[in-house]
Design an enzyme around this catalytic site. Structure first.
Site, PDB file in Angstrom:
ATOM      1  N   THR A  66       0.838  -1.201   0.000  1.00 43.82           N
ATOM      2  CA  THR A  66       0.000   0.000   0.000  1.00 43.82           C
ATOM      3  C   THR A  66       0.874   1.252   0.000  1.00 43.82           C
ATOM      4  O   THR A  66       0.617   2.210  -0.726  1.00 43.82           O
ATOM      5  CB  THR A  66      -0.895  -0.007   1.268  1.00 43.82           C
ATOM      6  OG1 THR A  66      -1.451  -1.320   1.433  1.00 43.82           O
ATOM      7  CG2 THR A  66      -1.998   1.020   1.180  1.00 43.82           C
ATOM      8  N   HIS A 125       2.044  -9.674  -7.198  1.00 47.35           N
ATOM      9  CA  HIS A 125       2.748 -10.399  -6.128  1.00 47.35           C
ATOM     10  C   HIS A 125       3.531 -11.590  -6.705  1.00 47.35           C
ATOM     11  O   HIS A 125       4.115 -12.367  -5.956  1.00 47.35           O
ATOM     12  CB  HIS A 125       1.742 -10.991  -5.128  1.00 47.35           C
ATOM     13  CG  HIS A 125       1.258 -10.051  -4.061  1.00 47.35           C
ATOM     14  ND1 HIS A 125       2.073  -9.180  -3.379  1.00 47.35           N
ATOM     15  CD2 HIS A 125       0.020  -9.875  -3.535  1.00 47.35           C
ATOM     16  CE1 HIS A 125       1.357  -8.509  -2.479  1.00 47.35           C
ATOM     17  NE2 HIS A 125       0.108  -8.913  -2.562  1.00 47.35           N
TER      18      HIS A 125
HETATM   19  P1  PAP Z   1      -0.845  -6.156   0.701  1.00 45.36           P
HETATM   20  O1  PAP Z   1       0.449  -6.793   0.323  1.00 45.36           O
HETATM   21  O2  PAP Z   1      -1.905  -7.125   1.103  1.00 45.36           O
HETATM   22  O3  PAP Z   1      -1.358  -5.164  -0.283  1.00 45.36           O
HETATM   23  P2  PAP Z   1       0.544  -4.352   2.468  1.00 45.36           P
HETATM   24  O4  PAP Z   1       0.198  -2.959   2.145  1.00 45.36           O
HETATM   25  O5  PAP Z   1       1.875  -4.846   2.052  1.00 45.36           O
HETATM   26  O6  PAP Z   1      -0.617  -5.333   2.032  1.00 45.36           O
HETATM   27  O7  PAP Z   1       0.502  -4.586   4.024  1.00 45.36           O
HETATM   28  C1  PAP Z   1       0.109  -3.699   4.954  1.00 45.36           C
HETATM   29  C2  PAP Z   1       1.266  -3.489   5.899  1.00 45.36           C
HETATM   30  O8  PAP Z   1       1.927  -2.288   5.519  1.00 45.36           O
HETATM   31  C3  PAP Z   1       0.738  -3.289   7.295  1.00 45.36           C
HETATM   32  O9  PAP Z   1       1.777  -3.676   8.187  1.00 45.36           O
HETATM   33  P3  PAP Z   1       1.454  -4.123   9.701  1.00 45.36           P
HETATM   34  O10 PAP Z   1       0.410  -5.187   9.646  1.00 45.36           O
HETATM   35  O11 PAP Z   1       2.754  -4.648  10.232  1.00 45.36           O
HETATM   36  O12 PAP Z   1       1.018  -2.899  10.414  1.00 45.36           O
HETATM   37  C4  PAP Z   1       0.519  -1.770   7.274  1.00 45.36           C
HETATM   38  O13 PAP Z   1       0.389  -1.201   8.547  1.00 45.36           O
HETATM   39  C5  PAP Z   1       1.764  -1.312   6.559  1.00 45.36           C
HETATM   40  N1  PAP Z   1       1.611   0.006   5.950  1.00 45.36           N
HETATM   41  C6  PAP Z   1       0.558   0.481   5.226  1.00 45.36           C
HETATM   42  N2  PAP Z   1       0.772   1.745   4.849  1.00 45.36           N
HETATM   43  C7  PAP Z   1       1.991   2.094   5.336  1.00 45.36           C
HETATM   44  C8  PAP Z   1       2.752   3.297   5.292  1.00 45.36           C
HETATM   45  N3  PAP Z   1       2.329   4.378   4.660  1.00 45.36           N
HETATM   46  N4  PAP Z   1       3.952   3.293   5.911  1.00 45.36           N
HETATM   47  C9  PAP Z   1       4.410   2.210   6.562  1.00 45.36           C
HETATM   48  N5  PAP Z   1       3.721   1.048   6.650  1.00 45.36           N
HETATM   49  C10 PAP Z   1       2.529   0.979   6.048  1.00 45.36           C
END
Ligand code: PAP
Length: 318
Positions: A66, A125
């Site tokens: 994301t 992916h």
């Molecule tokens: P996806 O591969 O299913 O699309 P993805 O976006 O990679 O998902 O995963 C979300 C992770 O990125 C979450 O990590 P966490 O579960 O350890 O918290 C989410 O919080 C984190 N994430 C989303 N946006 C950001 C951001 N702007 N900066 C840093 N981390 C982020």
């Protein structure tokens, strides 16, 4: 006009793993793909026509997809979209950068992608070994983002449990861990996924940019400049003077994106609730979820698999 394409690949799906709810995974050429979207992936592999100007974002699930989408979209379109009136203020990053196979080759139908503005920005992916051959042959740019295995696993496990219906029991961490450790996870084995892109980035650094979540977290501005250089649109002196790099860093930060109304409501096309893509966004949350034994097991395996290739992670809590 969209053509229908239902590939005959069922004979290759000999092993199906149901444990990683909610997605049944099937093994295909050594990798675990979601069975539900097999037609989409195969149609894309066979029919996607890449151009050398394409930019393909690739991640292992839950490595910061994301975030990478938000950063890349903003950098690439910065002359078109002012940050005060920006599409990310009203649309989730997943809406702005389509999932090449799952969003565009729906039910195996072949879309017309020739009219999309250049450079086309897509996301996938898929492991390097399973990419559509035209992506390799076109010599287009690939940006790969990965994350240390412990945080990736925890994020994936918690995220997938959110997909379960109310009458389904959450998958216990022990069960999910066992599968992940055996290499059975979405688009896994995790380590082989990383190595495919790591080797490609060493062989073709001008075409494959390899980024680690932990390093992006540590110095987003440095990586934004790296990203812009790699994409052939470096920040100009004027942009540097006006502090645009730091503005984009803040604009795409976890806190800023999470606080937007659009990311608190609604869902992606595939059913993931927008809010679930913003959980904690830190390095080292694994300490709160994994046992000592799990940590040791995963560290040992990661060392065995990656160390010989010079790939390591700074995964300690800051
Ligand atoms: P996806 O591969 O299913 O699309 P993805 O976006 O990679 O998902 O995963 C979300 C992770 O990125 C979450 O990590 P966490 O579960 O350890 O918290 C989410 O919080 C984190 N994430 C989303 N946006 C950001 C951001 N702007 N900066 C840093 N981390 C982020």
């Amino acid at each position: 006009m969209a053509m229908s394409c239902v590939p005959e690949h069922n004979e290759t799906l000999s092993i199906v793993e149901k444990g990683w709810k909610p997605f049944e995974l099937s093994q295909y050429q050594g990798f675990w793909l979601p069975l539900k979207y097999f037609s989409e992936t195969m149609a894309c592999r066979e029919h996607f026509e890449s151009s050398k100007d394409d930019v393909i974002l690739i991640t292992t699930p839950k490595s910061g997809t994301t975030w990478l989408k938000a950063l890349s979209f903003t950098v690439l379109n910065r002359t078109r979209h002012d940050l005060n009136n920006h599409p990310l203020l009203t649309r989730n990053p997943h809406e702005l950068v389509p999932w090449l196979d799952l969003d565009l080759y729906v039910d195996g139908k072949i879309p017309d992608l020739t009219n999309l503005p250049s450079p086309r920005l897509f996301f996938m992916h898929l492991p390097y070994e399973l990419l559509p051959t035209s992506i390799i042959e076109s010599n287009c740019r690939i940006i790969y983002l990965c994350r240390n295995p412990k945080d990736t696993f925890v994020s994936l496990w918690l995220f997938l449990n959110k997909y379960l219906s109310e009458d389904e029991a959450p998958v216990p961490v022990e069960e999910a861990f066992e599968l992940f450790h055996r290499g059975i996870s979405l688009y896994g084995p995790f380590w082989e996924h990383l190595l495919g892109y790591w080797k490609a980035s060493l062989e073709r650094p001008e075409r494959v940019l390899f980024i680690k979540y932990e390093e992006l977290k540590e110095d987003p501005a440095f990586h934004l400049r790296r990203l812009a250089d790699f994409l052939g649109c470096p920040f100009s002196d004027e942009e540097e003077r006006e502090g645009l790099v730091e503005k984009i860093e803040r604009f795409c930060s976890f806190e800023s994106l999470k606080s937007l109304e659009v990311n608190k409501i609604g869902s992606t096309r595939l059913g993931g609730e927008n809010k679930n893509f913003f959980r904690r966004g830190v390095v080292g949350d694994w300490e709160n979820h994994l046992t000592e034994e799990m940590i040791e097991k995963l560290d040992k395996l990661t060392q065995q698999k990656l160390e010989g290739f010079g790939l390591t992670f700074k995964d300690a809590k800051k």
